[in-house]
Design an enzyme around this catalytic site. Structure first.
Site, PDB file in Angstrom:
ATOM      1  N   THR A   1      -8.883   9.667  -0.012  1.00 41.90           N
ATOM      2  CA  THR A   1      -9.427  10.685   0.891  1.00 41.90           C
ATOM      3  C   THR A   1      -8.330  11.286   1.780  1.00 41.90           C
ATOM      4  OG1 THR A   1     -10.095   9.086   2.592  1.00 41.90           O
ATOM      5  CG2 THR A   1     -11.724   9.632   0.899  1.00 41.90           C
ATOM      6  N   ASN A   2      -7.323  10.499   2.104  1.00 43.83           N
ATOM      7  CA  ASN A   2      -6.183  11.069   2.844  1.00 43.83           C
ATOM      8  C   ASN A   2      -5.440  12.079   1.973  1.00 43.83           C
ATOM      9  OD1 ASN A   2      -5.694   9.757   5.652  1.00 43.83           O
ATOM     10  ND2 ASN A   2      -6.329   8.052   4.338  1.00 43.83           N
TER      11      ASN A   2
ATOM     12  N   ARG B   1      10.475  -6.887  -9.675  1.00 41.20           N
ATOM     13  CA  ARG B   1      10.070  -6.044  -8.538  1.00 41.20           C
ATOM     14  C   ARG B   1      11.119  -4.948  -8.288  1.00 41.20           C
ATOM     15  NH1 ARG B   1       5.423  -6.216  -4.866  1.00 41.20           N
ATOM     16  NH2 ARG B   1       5.920  -4.500  -3.481  1.00 41.20           N
TER      17      ARG B   1
ATOM     18  N   MET C   1      -0.843   0.576  -1.550  1.00 38.85           N
ATOM     19  CA  MET C   1      -0.964  -0.824  -1.143  1.00 38.85           C
ATOM     20  C   MET C   1       0.171  -1.714  -1.658  1.00 38.85           C
ATOM     21  SD  MET C   1      -3.495  -0.498   0.800  1.00 38.85           S
ATOM     22  CE  MET C   1      -4.120  -2.124   1.202  1.00 38.85           C
TER      23      MET C   1
ATOM     24  N   VAL D   1       7.264  -0.479  -0.650  1.00 38.14           N
ATOM     25  CA  VAL D   1       8.403   0.065  -1.396  1.00 38.14           C
ATOM     26  C   VAL D   1       9.663  -0.644  -0.906  1.00 38.14           C
ATOM     27  CG1 VAL D   1       7.313   2.277  -1.895  1.00 38.14           C
ATOM     28  CG2 VAL D   1       8.655   2.011   0.211  1.00 38.14           C
TER      29      VAL D   1
ATOM     30  N   ASN E   1       4.301   6.665   6.033  1.00 37.26           N
ATOM     31  CA  ASN E   1       3.150   5.852   5.622  1.00 37.26           C
ATOM     32  C   ASN E   1       2.073   5.948   6.696  1.00 37.26           C
ATOM     33  OD1 ASN E   1       1.590   3.934   4.216  1.00 37.26           O
ATOM     34  ND2 ASN E   1       2.476   2.238   5.370  1.00 37.26           N
TER      35      ASN E   1
ATOM     36  N   HIS F   1      -1.073   4.021   8.413  1.00 39.00           N
ATOM     37  CA  HIS F   1      -1.565   2.653   8.551  1.00 39.00           C
ATOM     38  C   HIS F   1      -2.819   2.660   9.435  1.00 39.00           C
ATOM     39  CE1 HIS F   1      -1.650  -1.639   8.935  1.00 39.00           C
ATOM     40  NE2 HIS F   1      -1.540  -1.575  10.251  1.00 39.00           N
TER      41      HIS F   1
ATOM     42  N   ASP G   1      10.487   1.942   7.071  1.00 40.96           N
ATOM     43  CA  ASP G   1      11.764   1.219   7.049  1.00 40.96           C
ATOM     44  C   ASP G   1      11.567  -0.036   6.205  1.00 40.96           C
ATOM     45  OD1 ASP G   1      10.392  -0.583   8.640  1.00 40.96           O
ATOM     46  OD2 ASP G   1      11.587  -0.204  10.447  1.00 40.96           O
TER      47      ASP G   1
HETATM   48  C1  GRF Z   1      -6.410   4.271   4.738  1.00 38.33           C
HETATM   49  O1  GRF Z   1      -7.111   3.852   5.877  1.00 38.33           O
HETATM   50  C2  GRF Z   1      -4.994   3.761   4.739  1.00 38.33           C
HETATM   51  O2  GRF Z   1      -4.383   3.788   5.977  1.00 38.33           O
HETATM   52  C3  GRF Z   1      -5.236   2.339   4.277  1.00 38.33           C
HETATM   53  O3  GRF Z   1      -6.170   2.472   3.232  1.00 38.33           O
HETATM   54  C4  GRF Z   1      -6.957   3.623   3.472  1.00 38.33           C
HETATM   55  C5  GRF Z   1      -6.849   4.511   2.286  1.00 38.33           C
HETATM   56  O4  GRF Z   1      -7.885   5.434   2.246  1.00 38.33           O
HETATM   57  N1  GRF Z   1      -4.023   1.666   3.912  1.00 38.33           N
HETATM   58  P1  GRF Z   1      -7.928   6.597   1.177  1.00 38.33           P
HETATM   59  O5  GRF Z   1      -7.543   6.015  -0.184  1.00 38.33           O
HETATM   60  O6  GRF Z   1      -6.983   7.681   1.600  1.00 38.33           O
HETATM   61  O7  GRF Z   1      -9.358   7.062   1.172  1.00 38.33           O
END
Ligand code: GRF
Length: 208
Positions: A20-21, A72, A97, A100, A114, A116, A148
């Site tokens: 969704t972001n 990795r 998730m 990096v 990123n 958070h 970082d």
């Molecule tokens: C967000 O809250 C992000 O900060 C966290 O997981 C969520 C991801 O949401 N790490 P989406 O996939 O963008 O809907």
């Protein structure tokens, strides 16, 4: 490939889930004055809604899975190659998730951000909303930071605050955070793209 105006910064967005972001960034960049455009979407797994969103918008999308890499370090370097192929000005980790690593960060110095779902430096890691709820804080929120080599420790670009309600569970709290997070992300990425930024010690300054 679309020809972008010179002032339109190229965003590569990495996701692991619903995206969704990512969607908020795609939607914002339909306005040419936004100053940035999502040019590709990557993920660390297949079959997620984030990749489907990219495909629905005709954006290049790729999955780069840790389990397909011998180490990795090889995964990290391969991810950097996959992202670099799209020539990003800014790499946005939006619900990505995986951490990096050094090889990745060295390819895009100061240009990986990123989001958070907590107010850094509180509640780093993958369970920010649950940790905030368990701690009993009255406000929490979301943080956009320049990545970082730590876990959610980089210089802070922007933060958004939301209240914790008495009857919240993790899902309701995280959903409230995500509403504020999307607005903060769109606003901050647009400003980074349009105005530029400097990083001095831990201070991120947008614009001249
Ligand atoms: C967000 O809250 C992000 O900060 C966290 O997981 C969520 C991801 O949401 N790490 P989406 O996939 O963008 O809907």
């Amino acid at each position: 490939m679309a020809v972008l105006p010179a002032a339109e910064r190229r965003l590569v967005v990495l996701v692991s889930g619903s995206g969704t972001n990512l969607q908020a960034l795609i939607d914002a960049s339909t306005d040419p004055s936004y100053g940035a455009r999502v040019v590709a979407v990557g993920a660390d797994r297949d079959g997620i809604e984030g990749l489907a969103r990219a495909e629905r918008h005709g954006l290049p999308a790729f999955a780069h899975r840790l389990r397909d890499a011998p180490t990795r370090e090889a995964w990290d370097a391969g991810l950097a190659d996959a992202v670099a192929a799209h020539e990003p000005d800014l790499v946005v980790l939006a619900g990505f998730m995986k951490l990096v690593g050094p090889a990745f960060l060295a390819r895009f110095p100061g240009a990986v951000v990123n989001t958070h779902p907590a107010l850094c430096p509180s509640f780093p890691g993958t369970t920010g909303p649950a940790d905030a709820l368990a701690y009993g804080v009255k406000v929490t929120g979301a943080t956009l930071f320049v990545v970082d080599d730590g876990v959610d420790t980089g210089p802070i670009v922007a933060q958004a605050v939301v209240p914790v309600e008495d009857d919240d569970d993790v899902a309701s709290l995280h959903e409230r955070i995500k509403v504020a997070e999307r607005a903060m992300l769109v606003d901050a990425v647009g400003r980074l793209a349009r105005e530029g930024y400097t990083i001095t010690d831990r201070k991120v300054r947008i614009g001249a």
